[in-house]
Design a protein around this motif. Structure first.
Motif, mmCIF file in Angstrom:
data_model
loop_
_atom_site.group_PDB
_atom_site.id
_atom_site.type_symbol
_atom_site.label_atom_id
_atom_site.label_comp_id
_atom_site.label_asym_id
_atom_site.label_seq_id
_atom_site.Cartn_x
_atom_site.Cartn_y
_atom_site.Cartn_z
ATOM 1 N N ASP A 146 0.822 -1.212 0.000
ATOM 2 C CA ASP A 146 0.000 0.000 0.000
ATOM 3 C C ASP A 146 0.858 1.265 0.000
ATOM 4 O OD1 ASP A 146 0.521 0.646 2.778
ATOM 5 O OD2 ASP A 146 -1.182 -0.548 3.427
ATOM 6 N N ARG A 147 2.049 1.212 0.600
ATOM 7 C CA ARG A 147 2.933 2.389 0.557
ATOM 8 C C ARG A 147 3.511 2.619 -0.839
ATOM 9 N NH1 ARG A 147 5.182 0.093 5.156
ATOM 10 N NH2 ARG A 147 7.200 -0.181 4.143
ATOM 11 N N ALA A 148 3.578 1.558 -1.657
ATOM 12 C CA ALA A 148 4.162 1.669 -2.994
ATOM 13 C C ALA A 148 3.166 2.176 -4.041
ATOM 14 C CB ALA A 148 4.721 0.309 -3.433
ATOM 15 N N LEU A 149 1.891 2.227 -3.702
ATOM 16 C CA LEU A 149 0.882 2.640 -4.674
ATOM 17 C C LEU A 149 0.997 4.117 -5.026
ATOM 18 C CD1 LEU A 149 -2.199 0.802 -3.157
ATOM 19 C CD2 LEU A 149 -1.332 0.439 -5.477
ATOM 20 N N ASP A 150 0.828 4.412 -6.305
ATOM 21 C CA ASP A 150 0.703 5.785 -6.765
ATOM 22 C C ASP A 150 -0.589 5.893 -7.571
ATOM 23 O OD1 ASP A 150 1.277 4.564 -9.204
ATOM 24 O OD2 ASP A 150 3.317 5.352 -9.316
ATOM 25 N N GLU A 151 -0.837 7.036 -8.175
ATOM 26 C CA GLU A 151 -2.102 7.259 -8.851
ATOM 27 C C GLU A 151 -2.328 6.265 -9.991
ATOM 28 O OE1 GLU A 151 -4.457 10.806 -11.300
ATOM 29 O OE2 GLU A 151 -2.855 11.308 -9.897
ATOM 30 N N GLU A 152 -1.292 6.024 -10.797
ATOM 31 C CA GLU A 152 -1.466 5.137 -11.948
ATOM 32 C C GLU A 152 -1.733 3.701 -11.515
ATOM 33 O OE1 GLU A 152 0.782 4.218 -16.128
ATOM 34 O OE2 GLU A 152 1.965 3.988 -14.286
ATOM 35 N N SER A 153 -0.924 3.181 -10.590
ATOM 36 C CA SER A 153 -1.111 1.787 -10.177
ATOM 37 C C SER A 153 -2.444 1.604 -9.461
ATOM 38 C CB SER A 153 0.049 1.321 -9.292
ATOM 39 O OG SER A 153 0.229 2.164 -8.174
ATOM 40 N N LEU A 154 -2.873 2.612 -8.702
ATOM 41 C CA LEU A 154 -4.170 2.504 -8.044
ATOM 42 C C LEU A 154 -5.307 2.503 -9.057
ATOM 43 C CD1 LEU A 154 -5.958 2.382 -5.571
ATOM 44 C CD2 LEU A 154 -5.807 4.881 -5.405
ATOM 45 N N TYR A 155 -5.207 3.356 -10.058
ATOM 46 C CA TYR A 155 -6.255 3.412 -11.074
ATOM 47 C C TYR A 155 -6.434 2.059 -11.757
ATOM 48 C CZ TYR A 155 -8.408 4.221 -15.625
ATOM 49 O OH TYR A 155 -9.205 4.125 -16.742
#
Length: 441
Positions: free
Chosen positions: A95-104
């Motif tokens: 969860d700390r590694a997530l950014d906008e693109e990977s979350l989308y």
């Protein structure tokens, strides 16, 4: 207007089978159910079903769409001999590694796969500590693009940044609730998403965080969605630090009501279950996840007045989840039969009713047109009295033929109305970058 012709209607609770029936849908509502409705609605788009099963939409009551790109993860994960080390070494790094693109892409892929497996609604529980502000709007975008109904919330916690992180998590929940409120007059497609107030678990939310969540509850009118007693540590921590049971802590801050959703709850006392029942709160039971994390079994399932089925991030195949929940219960010596787990599947629709303020879960005029259509051919009679047995031992997600959400065919004849392979290709690239980010944490 849409007219489903010659369907076999399946209601979960109370169990009911009606053959050779039509369903008329106008907008996002069922307006009529009965035989030979063509003359009443001559201008409707007609979809012949040739006896296929039509049932209320399947609801996943607890999920984690942020884990959608973790399948087959290749990032180096240290040994995880217990549940807390699994959280620290795997999920809290992810969860700390997530950014906008990977979350989308994680959210969009999970939405598509939920629909493909017959799910019409998913109740999500989100965490991305390095991308908090605006994260829930990204998930909402994925729900709407796929056409999936859902709820989401941000997992308030202090595990990374103390009070500042708590405040940011609560603020994201409040801001998202305001966004949802601002869209109430929009189209049914724009109104597909609602929200809870999220919190990770009592052992990572101190009293200051619970106080902020209570204030957010009063401000937004939303309910709490939180893990409780997934592992014995949560209970021990609450007794050690606060001198009380974790559910009693939540009640102390006025966080229990009919919109409260408690995930797991394997190690609650009888008094705590009575508290949940008194406040009409709901348990989200996640059998496969509990087995995978080796946290134990919830032997107290029969004591809950309201329990629904979730997956805790292991996809959204509710046919599969019902089977595991049923068989694990029997393996543990439990007294419940498949009909109790079919009732839990139905109860996901009660959660939607409480949060969307509209009727779900029945094939009847006035109810929301969230429907799952299956082409199940049974070698034995299908009756109301053996419907649960067909779910436990026969029906599966391979039978899902079409899915209707808010009156729209979002998945028809096993096809989405848009090309999905490019989405999966981009998701694979996003997953590789996400895994690389994990190795650098």
């Amino acid at each position: 207007m849409l007219l489903l012709k010659n369907a076999t209607l399946v209601n979960f609770y109370p169990a009911r089978i009606v053959e050779n029936s039509d369903i008329a849908i106008d907008g996002d509502k069922i307006i009529a159910v009965g035989r030979d409705l063509s003359a009443d609605y001559p201008d409707a788009q007609c979809k012949p079903l040739y006896g296929k099963l039509v049932m209320p939409g399947l609801v996943c009551a607890h999920n984690h769409f942020y884990s959608g790109l973790s399948r087959g993860i290749l990032a180096p994960i240290p040994p995880c001999p217990d549940f807390i080390s699994t959280l620290k070494n795997l999920w809290w790094r992810l969860d700390r590694a997530l950014d906008e693109e990977s979350l989308y892409y994680s959210g969009l892929i999970c939405s598509l796969e939920a629909i493909r497996h017959g799910c019409t609604a998913v109740i999500d529980h989100h965490a991305s500590p390095h991308f908090i502000r605006g994260s829930l709007a990204i998930l909402r975008r994925g729900f709407i693009e796929a056409g999936l109904r859902g709820m989401t919330c941000f997992e308030t916690t202090d595990r990374n940044g103390g009070l500042q992180e708590l405040e940011a998590g609560v603020r994201e929940n409040i801001d998202f609730a305001r966004l949802i409120d601002s869209r109430r007059d929009d189209s049914p497609e724009e109104r597909l998403v609602e929200c809870h107030l999220g919190a990770h678990a009592p052992f990572t939310v101190p009293d200051a965080g619970l106080k902020m969540l209570a204030e957010a509850k009063r401000e937004t009118g939303r309910g709490l969605h939180i893990h409780v007693a997934e592992d014995r540590y949560d209970v021990s921590h609450s007794h050690d630090k606060y001198g009380m049971d974790p559910i009693a802590r939540l009640e102390k801050f006025d966080l229990l009501d009919e919109k409260t959703l408690i995930a797991h709850a394997l190690w609650l006392s009888a008094d705590e279950i009575a508290l949940l029942n008194r406040h009409r709160a709901c348990l989200a039971h996640n059998a496969r996840s509990n087995m995978n994390n080796h946290v134990g079994y919830n032997h107290q399932l029969p004591g809950y007045q309201l329990a629904a089925l979730g997956t805790d991030g292991i996809g959204a195949d509710m046919f599969e989840e019902l089977k595991f929940a049923c068989f694990k219960h029997r393996d543990a010596g439990g007294p419940l039969w498949p009909d109790s787990f079919l009732r839990m599947l139905h109860n996901g629709n009660i959660l939607l009713e409480r949060n969307f303020a509209q009727p779900f879960g029945q094939l009847a005029a006035g109810y929301t047109a969230d429907l799952t259509i299956c082409d199940y051919v049974s070698p034995t009679p299908l009756r109301a009295e053996n419907l649960a047995g067909h779910f436990a031992f026969g029906l599966n997600s391979a039978s899902v033929h079409s899915v209707i959400i808010a009156g729209r065919l979002v998945y028809e004849d096993r096809q989405f109305p848009f090309e999905v392979e490019p989405i999966y290709a981009r998701a694979r690239k996003a997953a590789a970058r996400l895994w690389q980010n994990m190795t650098e944490l």
